[in-house]
Motif scaffolding. Structure first.
Motif, short mmCIF file in Angstrom:
data_model
loop_
_atom_site.label_atom_id
_atom_site.label_comp_id
_atom_site.label_asym_id
_atom_site.label_seq_id
_atom_site.Cartn_x
_atom_site.Cartn_y
_atom_site.Cartn_z
N GLU A 119 19.32 9.81 63.36
CA GLU A 119 19.88 10.01 61.99
C GLU A 119 21.45 10.01 62.24
O GLU A 119 22.06 9.45 61.32
CB GLU A 119 19.40 11.36 61.51
N VAL A 120 22.06 10.64 62.93
CA VAL A 120 23.45 10.67 63.13
C VAL A 120 23.95 9.21 63.12
O VAL A 120 24.87 8.69 62.63
CB VAL A 120 23.81 11.44 64.49
N LYS A 121 23.06 8.41 64.15
CA LYS A 121 23.62 7.10 64.21
C LYS A 121 23.52 6.31 62.93
O LYS A 121 24.40 5.37 62.59
CB LYS A 121 22.82 6.04 65.40
N ARG A 122 22.72 6.40 62.15
CA ARG A 122 22.22 5.67 61.08
C ARG A 122 23.59 5.97 59.94
O ARG A 122 23.95 5.37 59.16
CB ARG A 122 20.86 5.95 60.36
N TRP A 123 23.89 7.42 59.79
CA TRP A 123 24.94 7.72 59.00
C TRP A 123 26.16 7.23 59.45
O TRP A 123 26.77 6.69 58.53
CB TRP A 123 25.13 9.38 59.16
N MET A 124 26.42 7.23 60.88
CA MET A 124 27.67 6.78 61.40
C MET A 124 27.76 5.18 60.91
O MET A 124 28.72 4.79 60.62
CB MET A 124 27.82 6.83 62.91
N LEU A 125 26.65 4.45 61.12
CA LEU A 125 26.79 3.07 60.71
C LEU A 125 27.10 2.81 59.43
O LEU A 125 28.02 1.77 59.11
CB LEU A 125 25.28 2.36 61.09
N GLN A 126 26.34 3.65 58.29
CA GLN A 126 26.82 3.43 56.97
C GLN A 126 28.20 3.77 56.71
O GLN A 126 28.93 2.77 56.03
CB GLN A 126 25.71 4.21 56.28
N ILE A 127 28.78 4.58 57.30
CA ILE A 127 30.18 5.14 57.06
C ILE A 127 31.03 4.03 57.58
O ILE A 127 32.02 3.63 56.68
CB ILE A 127 30.46 6.35 57.76
N LEU A 128 30.77 3.47 58.81
CA LEU A 128 31.61 2.40 59.54
C LEU A 128 31.59 1.32 58.61
O LEU A 128 32.63 0.44 58.73
CB LEU A 128 31.14 2.22 61.03
N ARG A 129 30.58 0.86 58.25
CA ARG A 129 30.40 -0.46 57.18
C ARG A 129 31.12 -0.21 56.07
O ARG A 129 31.89 -1.15 55.54
CB ARG A 129 29.01 -0.74 56.85
N GLY A 130 31.11 0.91 55.59
CA GLY A 130 31.95 1.03 54.10
C GLY A 130 33.10 1.00 54.42
O GLY A 130 34.09 0.37 53.77
N VAL A 131 33.79 1.74 55.44
CA VAL A 131 35.06 1.81 55.80
C VAL A 131 35.65 0.41 56.23
O VAL A 131 36.89 0.04 56.00
CB VAL A 131 35.51 3.01 56.86
N ASP A 132 34.99 -0.17 57.05
CA ASP A 132 35.08 -1.57 57.48
C ASP A 132 35.30 -2.68 56.49
O ASP A 132 36.32 -3.37 56.53
CB ASP A 132 34.14 -2.13 58.41
N ALA A 133 34.46 -2.45 55.38
CA ALA A 133 34.68 -3.32 54.08
C ALA A 133 36.17 -2.88 53.48
O ALA A 133 36.83 -3.86 53.18
CB ALA A 133 33.50 -3.06 53.04
N CYS A 134 36.61 -1.60 53.36
CA CYS A 134 37.75 -1.23 52.97
C CYS A 134 38.80 -1.98 53.66
O CYS A 134 40.06 -2.46 53.18
CB CYS A 134 37.93 0.12 52.72
N HIS A 135 38.83 -1.65 55.00
CA HIS A 135 40.02 -2.04 55.97
C HIS A 135 39.94 -3.53 56.09
O HIS A 135 41.20 -4.22 56.34
CB HIS A 135 39.83 -1.62 57.52
N ARG A 136 38.93 -4.34 55.94
CA ARG A 136 39.10 -5.89 55.83
C ARG A 136 39.64 -6.48 54.64
O ARG A 136 39.99 -7.52 54.55
CB ARG A 136 37.63 -6.45 56.14
N ASN A 137 39.60 -5.59 53.54
CA ASN A 137 40.18 -5.87 52.51
C ASN A 137 41.39 -5.07 52.03
O ASN A 137 42.13 -5.01 51.14
CB ASN A 137 39.20 -5.65 51.05
N SER A 138 42.15 -4.92 53.32
CA SER A 138 43.45 -3.93 53.38
C SER A 138 43.51 -2.90 52.41
O SER A 138 44.55 -2.63 52.16
CB SER A 138 44.82 -5.07 52.85
N ILE A 139 42.43 -2.27 52.44
CA ILE A 139 42.29 -1.04 51.44
C ILE A 139 42.40 0.15 52.39
O ILE A 139 41.36 0.51 53.23
CB ILE A 139 41.38 -0.89 50.39
N VAL A 140 43.53 1.02 52.35
CA VAL A 140 43.21 2.29 52.89
C VAL A 140 42.89 3.38 51.88
O VAL A 140 43.67 3.63 51.02
CB VAL A 140 44.75 2.74 53.64
N HIS A 141 41.91 4.30 52.54
CA HIS A 141 41.26 5.17 51.29
C HIS A 141 42.19 6.45 51.17
O HIS A 141 42.35 6.87 50.21
CB HIS A 141 39.76 5.56 51.92
N ARG A 142 42.47 6.99 52.19
CA ARG A 142 43.45 8.07 52.44
C ARG A 142 42.72 9.53 52.08
O ARG A 142 43.56 10.39 52.22
CB ARG A 142 44.66 7.82 51.68
N ASP A 143 41.50 9.64 51.87
CA ASP A 143 41.07 10.97 51.49
C ASP A 143 39.56 10.93 51.99
O ASP A 143 38.45 11.18 51.07
CB ASP A 143 40.97 11.09 50.04
#
Length: 467
Positions: A119-143
């Motif tokens: 479960e930990v790995k699945r949650w981590m993968l989903q978080i990483l994919r979301g943040v990766d999408a932000c960063h590949r679009n030059s978006i820093v979330h900051r919160d």
């Protein structure tokens, strides 16, 4: 039954263009800058979240970021938004019933054995994919924090609350007048929304390609141009593009339309302001997840601040306790130093140039406890994963793309299918565990809580040393 309208004159309940389309059911969240309501779309009974944003800059940032990321499976979906000249922006978002904070709370209190490794790995993968999408679009979330990682009833995790997000621009375009130092109104290389006295804006499909091309010509930075992060893309592109994100860094842009966010009032809060050179603010992000460079007042940072936050989130996911639960910014730094050791030139060359580095100093931590003491009974690979993110030197923090290839996430036990994730029914309580948002520098005035201190004069004004 609809909730009784509150007394505020800008209440969502008084907006006929909204109530004609949506039945407001209940208020499900409230903060300094926004209120969130659960609602039902009248035409098809779809449940949605209506986010009424009371702050102009936050509304602009969130709409801009969500438009850019509208096709990302691990980012909350913006259906449409309402804007009028004399009212707050209202964002119509998909409704997600719970969040990662609730997962952590449930695992700590109710689930025997906590969260399984799969479960930990699945949650981590989903978080990483979301943040990766932000960063590949030059978006820093900051919160980034557990309560901003929303989860559907089916277990799909989505990043939300982009009110502090910024789309980073190439260094050469930060000081050319593109950003108004007070309002951050969009220039020709940012999103421009059609002006109307009272309008609902639908978001259907991709941005027109001609706008994407036009915006890229105007200077939106490609990831490798973001000097502070040296964003690396040295892996197999297709192996990490699980979220189907279009690799466009621009938001829909038309230079000949006026800004609908122009108001007769001025935005005066310090949160999120930029100076005349376009510098970012350090006063962003919830304290427990805030990178050291922000705690030391840096305004010259990049995507790496999100990577530090990820390290804190992953650490909490593994331990079910916050890694650095500081009561103030000073206490926050103290808790970090006790675990990781002092911030020195050896740990991060150039750290002495941080704005507040010579203003507040701490006694030397002779022997730091180390990340492993926070992650008791966790494997060496899990500890190493967190350590890769919690590096003092931002350039040394592992990127989302690197972590998606990390052996920990790609070896037995493998991530469980999303359908096998245990999902709590309700959001984690923001009050439970003191999810302290940044409320200004006055939060650090309570120095007596941190033991003896020595105040001395310096060329910068004064220095405070804690022993």
């Amino acid at each position: 039954m609809e909730e009784e309208p509150p007394s505020k004159s800008w209440s969502i309940h008084t907006r006929r263009e909204i109530t004609a389309k949506y039945e407001i059911l209940e208020r499900v969240g409230s903060g300094a800058y926004s209120d969130v309501y659960k609602a039902r779309r009248r035409c098809d009974s779809t449940t949605v979240a209506l986010k009424e944003v009371h702050d102009y800059q936050s509304a602009f940032r969130e709409i801009e970021a969500l438009q850019t990321l509208q096709n990302c499976p691990n980012v909350v979906l913006l259906h449409e938004y309402f804007w009028s000249d004399d009212e707050d922006a209202v964002l119509v978002l998909e409704y997600l019933p719970t969040d990662l904070a609730a997962v952590i709370n449930s695992a700590k209190k109710d689930w025997e054995g906590g969260i399984t490794v799969g479960e930990v790995k699945r949650w981590m993968l989903q978080i990483l994919r979301g943040v990766d999408a932000c960063h590949r679009n030059s978006i820093v979330h900051r919160d980034l924090k557990p309560s901003n990682l929303l989860i559907s009833a089916e277990g799909i995790l989505k990043i939300a609350d982009f009110g502090q997000a910024r789309i980073l621009l190439a260094p050469g375009f930060l000081d050319d007048g593109a950003y108004d130092q007070f309002a951050e109104q969009p220039s020709s290389n940012q999103a421009a929304f059609p002006q109307s006295s009272e309008t609902a804006y639908r978001l259907d499909g991709q941005f027109p390609q001609e706008h994407v091309e036009k915006s890229n010509e105007k200077g939106v930075a490609e990831p490798e141009d973001l000097r502070m992060c040296e964003f690396r893309n040295d892996g197999d592109e297709e192996s990490v593009t699980h979220d189907g994100v279009a690799s466009c860094l621009a938001t829909c842009t038309t230079s000949d339309l006026e800004d609908p966010f122009h108001h007769s009032y001025s935005y005066e809060a310090e949160e999120g302001r930029v100076d005349e050179n376009g510098a970012l603010t350090s006063c962003v992000g919830t304290r427990w997840f805030r990178a050291p460079e922000l705690l030391y007042g840096s305004t010259n940072y990049g995507l790496e601040v999100d990577l530090w936050s990820l390290g804190c989130i992953f650490g909490e996911l593994l331990s079910l306790e916050p890694l650095f639960p500081g009561a103030s910014d000073i206490d926050q730094l103290g808790k970090i130093f006790n675990v990781l050791g002092n911030l020195t030139e050896e740990a991060w060359p150039g750290c002495v140039r941080l704005p507040d580095y010579n203003i507040i100093s701490f006694g030397k931590v002779e022997k730091s406890s180390g990340i492993e003491t926070c992650l008791v009974n966790r494997s060496p690979d899990e500890i190493l994963l967190v350590r890769k993110l919690l590096s003092y030197d931002p350039a040394s923090r592992a990127t989302t793309m690197e972590l998606l290839h990390d052996k920990y996430l790609n070896e037995e036990p493998l991530p469980v299918p999303i359908s096998d994730l245990r999902v709590p029914s309700k959001h984690g309580s923001p009050d439970e565990g003191s999810w302290n948002d940044y409320e200004g520098l006055e939060s650090d005035s309570d120095f007596e809580d941190f033991g003896p201190s020595l105040v001395t004069g310096t060329k910068n004004g004064f220095s405070i040393r804690f022993s």
